[in-house]
Design a protein around this motif. Sequence first.
Motif, PDB file in Angstrom:
ATOM      1  N   UNK A  49       3.348  -3.062   4.734  1.00  0.00           N
ATOM      2  CA  UNK A  49       1.894  -2.847   4.746  1.00  0.00           C
ATOM      3  C   UNK A  49       1.407  -2.653   3.322  1.00  0.00           C
ATOM      4  N   UNK A  50       0.142  -3.000   3.086  1.00  0.00           N
ATOM      5  CA  UNK A  50      -0.471  -2.778   1.790  1.00  0.00           C
ATOM      6  C   UNK A  50      -1.883  -2.229   1.978  1.00  0.00           C
ATOM      7  N   UNK A  51      -2.343  -1.507   0.961  1.00  0.00           N
ATOM      8  CA  UNK A  51      -3.704  -0.974   0.973  1.00  0.00           C
ATOM      9  C   UNK A  51      -4.277  -1.139  -0.421  1.00  0.00           C
ATOM     10  N   UNK A  52      -5.486  -1.667  -0.494  1.00  0.00           N
ATOM     11  CA  UNK A  52      -6.121  -1.883  -1.787  1.00  0.00           C
ATOM     12  C   UNK A  52      -6.731  -0.583  -2.304  1.00  0.00           C
ATOM     13  N   UNK A  53      -7.212  -0.625  -3.538  1.00  0.00           N
ATOM     14  CA  UNK A  53      -7.876   0.550  -4.096  1.00  0.00           C
ATOM     15  C   UNK A  53      -9.123   0.904  -3.287  1.00  0.00           C
ATOM     16  N   UNK A  54      -9.715  -0.086  -2.654  1.00  0.00           N
ATOM     17  CA  UNK A  54     -10.906   0.147  -1.848  1.00  0.00           C
ATOM     18  C   UNK A  54     -10.626   0.503  -0.405  1.00  0.00           C
ATOM     19  N   UNK A  55      -9.338   0.499  -0.023  1.00  0.00           N
ATOM     20  CA  UNK A  55      -8.983   0.910   1.326  1.00  0.00           C
ATOM     21  C   UNK A  55      -8.759  -0.211   2.325  1.00  0.00           C
ATOM     22  N   UNK A  56      -8.844  -1.453   1.894  1.00  0.00           N
ATOM     23  CA  UNK A  56      -8.548  -2.564   2.805  1.00  0.00           C
ATOM     24  C   UNK A  56      -7.043  -2.642   3.046  1.00  0.00           C
ATOM     25  N   UNK A  57      -6.678  -2.914   4.284  1.00  0.00           N
ATOM     26  CA  UNK A  57      -5.262  -2.886   4.654  1.00  0.00           C
ATOM     27  C   UNK A  57      -4.778  -4.240   5.165  1.00  0.00           C
ATOM     28  N   UNK A  58      -3.481  -4.432   5.054  1.00  0.00           N
ATOM     29  CA  UNK A  58      -2.845  -5.648   5.560  1.00  0.00           C
ATOM     30  C   UNK A  58      -1.460  -5.274   6.043  1.00  0.00           C
TER      31      UNK A  58
END
Length: 121
Positions: A49-58
């Motif tokens: 899983x990943x999460x961007x600095x803005x909180x978007x996840x994948x």
Amino acid sequence: QVQLVESGGGLVQPGGSLTLSCAASGSRFSRNAMGWYRQAPGKQRERVATITSGGSTNYADSVKGRFTISRDNAKNTVYLQMNSLKPEDTAVYYCNAVVTSGSSYYTIASWGEGTQVTVSS
């Protein structure tokens, strides 16, 4: 250089839950995308899983709907909530800072020691 310390692993029965934590050093934490990875015995390390600095996840398809990644920038910490665990989730789990290029993810820090998750009855 970002330093990473993972914790929260353990032994859990199938269907159980665990929450992993990753404490990161460095003032740039809030600007970095972060990811959780895992490596099972005899297999290559894979992105979970990943999460961007803005909180978007994948999420990887294998954990979608069961795992949730989150972050607390005030604590320089990223979390992985794991529910409905399966024996195939057994692995050493690592976190890392990541950058993306299209649909590809690249880790940019040295790996920590990871935390062992074992799902077994």
